[in-house]
Design an enzyme around this catalytic site. Structure first.
Site, mmCIF file in Angstrom:
data_model
loop_
_atom_site.group_PDB
_atom_site.id
_atom_site.type_symbol
_atom_site.label_atom_id
_atom_site.label_comp_id
_atom_site.label_asym_id
_atom_site.label_seq_id
_atom_site.Cartn_x
_atom_site.Cartn_y
_atom_site.Cartn_z
ATOM 1 N N GLU A 1 0.834 -1.214 0.000
ATOM 2 C CA GLU A 1 0.000 0.000 0.000
ATOM 3 C C GLU A 1 0.866 1.261 0.000
ATOM 4 O O GLU A 1 0.548 2.248 -0.655
ATOM 5 C CB GLU A 1 -0.946 0.008 1.206
ATOM 6 C CG GLU A 1 -1.782 -1.260 1.395
ATOM 7 C CD GLU A 1 -2.474 -1.782 0.140
ATOM 8 O OE1 GLU A 1 -2.854 -0.957 -0.722
ATOM 9 O OE2 GLU A 1 -2.623 -3.001 0.006
ATOM 10 N N ASP B 1 -15.124 -5.572 -11.473
ATOM 11 C CA ASP B 1 -15.016 -6.434 -10.280
ATOM 12 C C ASP B 1 -14.780 -7.889 -10.668
ATOM 13 O O ASP B 1 -14.080 -8.629 -9.984
ATOM 14 C CB ASP B 1 -16.287 -6.344 -9.424
ATOM 15 C CG ASP B 1 -16.393 -4.998 -8.727
ATOM 16 O OD1 ASP B 1 -15.348 -4.463 -8.329
ATOM 17 O OD2 ASP B 1 -17.520 -4.483 -8.591
#
Length: 603
Positions: free
Chosen positions: A288, A367
């Site tokens: 991240e 998705d």
């Protein structure tokens, strides 16, 4: 910058571009909606401009104005995954280079796909409700009518009214708070994000949150019950940030805070600027952190080029591991990543175009396209280029230069490749030998398997093979010493290797539990793989444990395969279905939709 159309968006990105977004939200926990007003400052990119299209999804639009004058609007037909186009006609005409402020009053739907509303019982503290958002890839449009395409980057300012016992945070710098003048039981939090960023990085969270300082520019936030534990877990944040800066250049976002999410968050982490979201199952945040450069600062122009975000982020993340630990660890992680790629390719099928590094996403729900392909096929390509072009220092030099060139902007694969050829202009003959078509536009595994150093992996492979080849009479030779010699990445790899083999006999799995005591391991990555091994061996006692893990946390990486394993154990297929149906309401809407597909449930 060549305009590239975005197959995942309705918005007219070639006619105008959002430069700034001003948000006012009233968070209503009773109705599970955000009542809002957004003012979009748009730069006009063509002459005779008088209409535009924005993305929206399940929004109630009450009123639209342009520069203070009422504007006509129409919400178009709803598309199965993209939402509905919001067509706006301006009451005047503008020329290229002019700006217009389009203001929209609206309300979100209780079923907005970007938002998850938790009841007090779904939180750790059990007293207060909780709200969080997840906009990547195309869900911001269910929270804000906007140009929901990563090709458009803008700054934003926001004011959020919440009940005063709760705290609001956003992917921005905190800009103070004031009592809500219209309701004394509420408080307004203010935020500003001065660095231009795409809509998918707008994030909001509201809950009974506390924070602890963990570094000169970092705090960790969570419910008070686990904030101290979180502060301890993430104490290395500043060291990682400094390491990343030494590799990729200065960190431009000011603050780097972490929010430990409730367990139902669908991903391991989400790199929202100034406020990374992580689940309680994630211990390493190097990935991240790396996104602060590749993804947030340099962004894929549309989701077909997602590998530019993820492949480079994995590359930098593993360079951080190399700096902080060892090159052996980086090599070992590369081996693990290759296996994850193999698993994704097996799931999709080797001929599925969604396993292309650059897939065609026309009429594809982003998705459903999500997998480890952009991460690991992307990394494999970058590592392969590193091997060809002179090693890690040389190639990291290119990555840093690429980040500097495209910082604050967006990029396509073609532009990335052109810059690669420019940067390595003395090595063009080497680059010309790369089979670019096989890497970019061909489904299946990467065309070249990198040669990784197997020092750390050999012990895992040897132990795996001992179990696979063991006869009943050999089981006594296994002892707890076998796994004492492995660190947790190696233990995870040992399990991952077993999952690539035929299921072990039940007697073997029971013996493994007896000598290694794996049921008591807390590490989620180990536990997840161990439970899959047990269910595959048809160990009935593991079924409730697997379903418990599938429902206690909602990270898709764990939840989907666990449900699938139990469902494939025919004796317990119904149990898997019923457990899913009972817990569906507590899962994130995207997770619930994908698990339903996995379990072949319609509607």
């Amino acid at each position: 910058m060549t305009p590239v159309s975005d197959p995942s968006s309705f918005s007219t990105v070639s006619k105008c571009a959002t430069k700034h977004l001003n948000l006012i939200y009233h968070v209503d926990f009773d109705k599970r909606v955000l009542k809002g007003k957004v003012a979009l400052t748009l730069e006009v990119l063509e002459d005779k401009f008088s209409s535009l299209t924005l993305d929206s999804k399940d929004l109630k639009i009450f009123k639209v104005s342009a520069n203070g004058q009422a504007a006509q609007f129409e919400v178009g037909t709803k598309h199965k995954s993209k939402g509905s186009p919001l067509e706006i006609t301006l009451p005047f005409e503008l020329s290229r280079g002019q700006h217009v402020i389009v203001e929209i009053e609206y309300e979100t739907s209780p079923s907005a796909t970007a938002l998850q509303w938790l009841t007090p019982t779904q939180t750790v503290g059990k007293k207060h409700p909780y709200l969080f958002s997840q906009c990547q890839a195309t869900h911001c449009r269910s929270m804000i009518p906007c140009q929901d395409s990563p090709s458009v980057k803008h700054t934003y300012y926001a004011q959020v009214s919440v009940p005063k016992e709760l705290v609001a945070l956003m992917s921005a710098l905190h800009d103070g708070q004031v009592p809500d003048p219209s309701d004394s039981s509420r408080v307004i939090y203010r935020f500003r994000q001065p660095v231009p960023m795409p809509s998918y990085l707008i994030a909001i969270v509201v809950g009974a949150l506390e924070s602890r300082e963990i570094g000169p520019r970092s705090r960790v936030w969570s419910e008070k019950e686990n904030v101290d534990e979180a502060a301890f877990e993430f104490s290395e944040t500043e060291t990682m940030l400094k390491t990343a800066e030494s590799l990729a250049g200065p960190y431009v976002w000011g603050q780097y805070d972490l929010l430990v999410m409730p367990p139902s968050f669908p991903y391991g982490g989400m790199e929202n600027p100034c406020l990374t979201f992580v689940t309680p199952t994630v211990l390493v945040i190097a990935h991240e952190i790396s996104h602060s450069w590749t993804g947030n600062l340099v962004t894929n122009r549309n989701w077909e080029h997602f590998w530019l975000n993820e492949g480079h982020t994995v590359y930098i993340e593993r360079m951080i591991a190399r700096c902080m630990e060892s090159e052996h660890l980086r090599q070992f992680k590369g081996i693990g990543g290759w296996k994850e790629l193999q698993e994704s390719v097996n799931q999709f099928g080797a001929n599925n175009v969604l396993t292309n590094l650059v897939p065609n996403l026309h009429e594809v729900d982003t998705d459903e396209a999500f997998s480890s392909v952009p991460y690991e096929k992307g990394f494999a390509l970058l590592y392969h280029l590193e091997e060809l072009l002179g090693g890690p220092e040389v190639f990291m030099g290119f990555v840093k230069s690429y980040i500097q060139l495209f910082a604050y902007g967006t990029v396509t694969t073609e532009e990335w490749k052109n810059y690669l050829f420019t940067y390595f202009k003395d090595k063009v003959d080497i680059l010309n030998k790369v089979d670019w078509n096989a890497w970019m536009h061909t489904p299946g595994m990467a065309p070249v398997k990198p040669k990784y150093d197997t020092t750390m992996a050999d012990a895992c492979t040897a132990l795996c093979q001992r179990w696979v080849k063991a006869k009943e009479e050999d089981l006594a030779s296994f002892t707890e010493e076998d796994v004492k010699k492995l660190n947790s990445p190696q233990l995870i790899e040992f399990m991952a290797l077993l999952l690539q083999e035929e299921p072990l006999p039940l007697s073997h799995v029971k013996k493994m539990q007896e000598v290694y005591q794996l049921n008591s391991v807390k590490n989620a990555e180990v536990r997840f793989r161990w439970l899959r091994i047990c269910v595959r061996a048809h160990w009935e006692e593991a079924v409730p444990l697997a379903l418990k893990m599938a429902t206690e946390q909602g990270r898709m990486k764990f939840t989907r395969p666990l449900f699938k394993e139990v469902y494939n154990f025919s004796k317990y297929s119904d149990k898997a279905l019923n457990t899913f149906k009972e817990n569906r309401g507590a899962l994130h809407p995207v997770t619930a939709m994908l698990v339903a597909k996995d379990l072949k449930i319609n509607g």
